[in-house]
Design a protein around this motif. Sequence first.
Motif, short mmCIF file in Angstrom:
data_model
loop_
_atom_site.label_atom_id
_atom_site.label_comp_id
_atom_site.label_asym_id
_atom_site.label_seq_id
_atom_site.Cartn_x
_atom_site.Cartn_y
_atom_site.Cartn_z
N PHE A 82 0.82 -1.23 0.00
CA PHE A 82 0.00 0.00 0.00
C PHE A 82 0.85 1.26 0.00
N GLU A 89 2.28 2.90 -2.57
CA GLU A 89 2.12 3.82 -3.70
C GLU A 89 0.69 3.74 -4.23
N ILE A 90 0.30 4.82 -4.88
CA ILE A 90 -1.01 4.82 -5.51
C ILE A 90 -0.82 5.00 -7.02
N PRO A 91 -1.70 4.42 -7.83
CA PRO A 91 -1.54 4.52 -9.29
C PRO A 91 -1.78 5.94 -9.79
N ARG A 108 -6.32 5.37 -13.09
CA ARG A 108 -7.23 4.27 -12.77
C ARG A 108 -8.33 4.22 -13.83
N SER A 136 -12.29 0.40 -11.81
CA SER A 136 -11.09 0.55 -10.97
C SER A 136 -11.23 -0.17 -9.64
N ASP A 147 -4.44 -1.34 -5.52
CA ASP A 147 -3.54 -0.30 -6.03
C ASP A 147 -2.34 -0.89 -6.75
N ARG A 148 -1.70 -1.88 -6.13
CA ARG A 148 -0.49 -2.45 -6.74
C ARG A 148 -0.83 -3.16 -8.05
N THR A 207 -3.22 -2.27 -10.14
CA THR A 207 -3.43 -1.20 -11.13
C THR A 207 -2.10 -0.63 -11.58
N ILE A 208 -1.19 -0.42 -10.63
CA ILE A 208 0.14 0.10 -10.97
C ILE A 208 0.85 -0.84 -11.94
#
Length: 938
Positions: free
Chosen positions: A378, A380-382, A385, A408, A413-414, A416-417
Amino acid sequence: MAIPLEAINAASAHEKHIHSGHPSTLHLWWARRPLAACRAILFCQLVDDPSEYVDELLADEKTLKAAKAELEARKKKREQDKVDGKTIPADEKPLSLENIAIELERTRLFKIIEELVRWENSTNEEVLERARAEIRRCCGDELPPVYDPFSGGGSIPLEAQRLGLPAYGSDLNPVAVMIGKAMIEIPPKFANQPPMHPGTKENLSYRGAEGLAEDIRYYSKLLRDKAWEKIGHLYPKITLSQRDGGGEATVLAWLWARTVASPNPAVGGAHIPLVSTYWLCRKPKKKVWIVPNVEGTRITFDVNYGEPRDPNAVAAGTKVGRGANFTCLLTGDAVPADYVKKEGMAGRMGWQLLGIVAEGKGGRRYVSPDPQHIKTAFSEIPDWRPEYPLSQHPQYMSVTNYGPKNVSDLFMDRQTIALNAFSNCIPEVIEQIDASEEYKEAIATYLALGVSRLANRQSTSTFWDNGSEKVQQVFAMQALPMRWDTAEGNPFSNSSGNFIGQIDYLAKAIGTLPSQQPGGKEVHKDAQTVDFNNFVISTDPPYYDNVPYADLSDFFYVWLRRALKDHYPDLFQTVLVPKAEELVADHQRHKGRDPADGFFLDGMTNVMRHMAEQGRKDVPAAIYYAFRQGEVDEGGTSSKGWATFLQSVITAGYQVDATWPVRTELVGNLKKNRNALATSVVLSCRKRSESAEVVTRSEFMRALKRELPTAMKEMQRANIAPVDIPQASIGPGIGIFSRYESVLESDDSQMTVKSALQIINQQLDEFLSEQEGEFDADTRFALHWFAQNGYESGAFGDADNLARARGISVESVKHAGVAESAAGKVRILKREELLDDWDPNTDPHLTVWECCQYLIRALENEGEHAAATLLKKMGADKAEAVKDLAYSLYDICSNKRKDAKEATSYNALIAVWTELTRQAATISDYEITGDRQTAMNI
């Protein structure tokens, strides 16, 4: 023409077990038709039945000679049968040179089809060329173009291309179009070319699309490396304990559970995990599970190896029964589904790590949750989305009942990244390719499809398969369900769900695709706007109210659009898949059953009318249609979906020549497969004659009575399984109905297809009932008594009346070994109660009923060879009567008594009938009698 259904169905079932190199592994699409079935149906559409060219057959010296020899042999056999006292079936075709020639030619064509449908022959040019030669012979020395306006997963255009036919497909769904382009349009452009990459080449020469496939693999590794440079720090290794070998290992998957705040206010809103099972591995010799630890309001999990004390508790996790009902680990309180749904809809769900799966030497290793791994997940955030609204369809998108509103929301988050990184790096990779822009675009297309495939393993809707120890895909079913615990795979691992693994499946499929010229063409088009002029039509339309694939395919569309919208701007114009025009009767989308039904009927009729008016008149159209078991109402007809679809076909001006039931479902074992209902009924259709008559209901019924029995006998001779007979019988029945301009009821209104189907089914029942007139009296008694009572006892007086009506007594049936009579009760004997040493050759009171029951017992208990031996002892006459009885008993068990288990036995017998008769023919008389001298005399 007649078709070898048994061989086609067997090849279709086998194909479901093929994974490596099968075109379906290029990218997921729902409800693909088996390639074997599509290939066979196309051949049967284009190659005339021998009855259409019998004069040409008899003009051929070789054929004429073979027909004469076979005719003489059969005449001799018939004379011998008369000497032996064997009866000739009344409906047997007369012995004539014409009929023999047709039969021999049909057998030759069947052998071509039987070879054609085998998976291992799908790239065998010798086998394929034999099929093409037959098509040319029947189509004016050309290979005509084929069009499928509902191409979906692309099976039909692909198989048309394999047969050398110019293949055209279209679909309203851009995801389907992209799959179609990747299968039939792109590979032929680069056929027989070596790969362009600068590395060491794998082969010395390249056939078909093998060079293209090698480039896809090469540049996918480059794409993975570039993505790793950007986000590799988000996928740390895990330290293994000494028990697991020690050292660091690559993580295969992080196993997460959703959480909600405890409904008990005493714990201050502390979150509790929603875990559907504690099992991590359930292999017989490897049991791994997690155990929760509760300290105050804090819950953690430890991994345990071995057999738990309470396997049922481990299997249940915190889940209670069905639905979203759980138990609070902190208080023991119930966590009801309504509460879980409320928390989810409010966006208050969280995540808790249950365990970590690592790649170890000799197998998977399971590690308890690591705080640093939780933090990294958790951290980082993308930067982008897919913030597009999800369909709210309650049946197929049940995940939305618990909070997710946008696409989304289906990805952590990971995840999506990761998907962003792979998509964003595609242009960087493509620029390094020293090739034409067209070739670069092709590689970009396949890499994007690889990313889309990866999304199917990188979502909160994936789950950990504790049986095979792998990350299972999102679409394990044709729906987006809610998953309470999920497996977040590592795209950079070497195991389940990684990116290179996805590409490997895709590339193997590309390498085996037919890529010869002429190339195919796949376009984005509404089926109602297609021009079918000069095309042979073979298509698999959407089922009446089946799954709305437009809703489901948004999952893939957002990632394909992100990577490919600059390459295919027309295809990816809309932010989501077009839905309003999708030709299904979706009651949710159209706000009511009647509007949805009207939309489907009008739209499908419009498509069918264009097909009937514009398609080639010299070749029948083939229209596949899904058929579900149990779709029969109290009137005896298939449900509204089937009737509505047929109505659209007939209203559009088509006459149905035949229906072929083709099994397309993966069945777990042979016994189940013998009783599996065909999931596709293929309609062979031609445009109705402009001089078609208007007839009355009574004239229609007379035509049915006159023609349907002969057609049904042909089906039984072809050993079509009883479970498929109702669908197969629609062909000749609806064929009679559809050849008329209209059928008028007594009030001069036009008969509907639904009413026609009811009448056809009634005639089918009458046919099966009339067959019993050919049975011996004891068998006729047993058949009716069984229909009334099954294997339960009934009153002697009722049995006596039934027996007397057939000119026998209850004592006769008892003497035959069919029933028992005692204490004023009569009961049919079960198979397990029959004699152990029974022999039809020594039975003084032999009945068809006994032969059928003993044969089934031998098949189920001892196998096919034992059953074939018994069949040989019975002789040909009795064997045919047994088969007829099996059809009648199946109908009684499935439609009247609703006894599915007993029905399975009769269906299974017919399903293997051809094999039993083949084996029986190879069994010597010596094997039967055990006496060489007697065998010689016989």
